[in-house]
Design a protein around this motif. Sequence first.
Motif, PDB file in Angstrom:
ATOM      1  N   SER A   1      14.062   6.920   3.093  1.00  0.00           N
ATOM      2  CA  SER A   1      13.105   6.429   4.090  1.00  0.00           C
ATOM      3  C   SER A   1      13.771   5.500   5.100  1.00  0.00           C
ATOM      4  CB  SER A   1      11.932   5.718   3.412  1.00  0.00           C
ATOM      5  OG  SER A   1      12.399   4.643   2.608  1.00  0.00           O
TER       6      SER A   1
ATOM      7  N   VAL B   1       3.007   7.900   7.199  1.00  0.00           N
ATOM      8  CA  VAL B   1       2.946   7.113   5.976  1.00  0.00           C
ATOM      9  C   VAL B   1       1.896   6.024   6.135  1.00  0.00           C
ATOM     10  CG1 VAL B   1       5.364   7.513   5.333  1.00  0.00           C
ATOM     11  CG2 VAL B   1       4.764   5.510   6.704  1.00  0.00           C
ATOM     12  N   ASP B   2       1.516   5.431   5.016  1.00  0.00           N
ATOM     13  CA  ASP B   2       0.592   4.312   5.025  1.00  0.00           C
ATOM     14  C   ASP B   2       1.268   3.120   5.710  1.00  0.00           C
ATOM     15  OD1 ASP B   2      -0.511   1.729   3.388  1.00  0.00           O
ATOM     16  OD2 ASP B   2      -2.023   3.317   3.562  1.00  0.00           O
TER      17      ASP B   2
ATOM     18  N   SER C   1       1.354   0.053   4.964  1.00  0.00           N
ATOM     19  CA  SER C   1       2.028  -0.837   4.014  1.00  0.00           C
ATOM     20  C   SER C   1       3.408  -0.289   3.632  1.00  0.00           C
ATOM     21  CB  SER C   1       1.176  -1.056   2.767  1.00  0.00           C
ATOM     22  OG  SER C   1       1.004   0.160   2.064  1.00  0.00           O
ATOM     23  N   VAL C   2       3.535   1.029   3.572  1.00  0.00           N
ATOM     24  CA  VAL C   2       4.828   1.649   3.261  1.00  0.00           C
ATOM     25  C   VAL C   2       5.814   1.362   4.393  1.00  0.00           C
ATOM     26  CG1 VAL C   2       6.028   3.856   2.934  1.00  0.00           C
ATOM     27  CG2 VAL C   2       3.836   3.435   1.791  1.00  0.00           C
TER      28      VAL C   2
ATOM     29  N   THR D   1       7.024  -2.223   4.356  1.00  0.00           N
ATOM     30  CA  THR D   1       8.022  -2.420   3.298  1.00  0.00           C
ATOM     31  C   THR D   1       9.390  -1.907   3.735  1.00  0.00           C
ATOM     32  OG1 THR D   1       6.326  -2.281   1.588  1.00  0.00           O
ATOM     33  CG2 THR D   1       8.597  -1.882   0.893  1.00  0.00           C
TER      34      THR D   1
END
Length: 143
Positions: free
Chosen positions: A33, A58-59, A61-62, A65
């Motif tokens: 990623s 992607v979300d 929050s992902v 991160t």
Amino acid sequence: MITNRVSFVLARLGRIAETELRQALAELGLKFSHAHVLGLLAERERLSQQALLEELKVDPSVLVTVLNGLENNGLVARRRDPADRRRHVVEISDRGTALVVRADRAVGAAEAELFAGIEERELTELRRLLHRIKTGDASACEE
């Protein structure tokens, strides 16, 4: 038979390719990623977080991160967009750009093994077909 379906074969081969790429990237200390985000930023220099979300699917929050990890390692910088202070823009650093060059070489070596025995014209056609699948635009890849 189900195992001969194009989508089934593509999914299986995708997992095999992903495993090889993850291993090649791990040798550089990169997660898949992280390499994906760095590659996108290397191509476009800077993107808004929203544009990255739309590209990566992607979300949020992902993505946060992933960006936190990249930023903590000095590979990207997040800044408020001067044109719209509500938006964040992500830019690749010189260190990130250098790492993308190394990652590209590592991925190239993995691809050489994965596609050994396949001629360059066949790889060009495969890229064209995969691009059509990805975009859904048959005219985008016509010559």
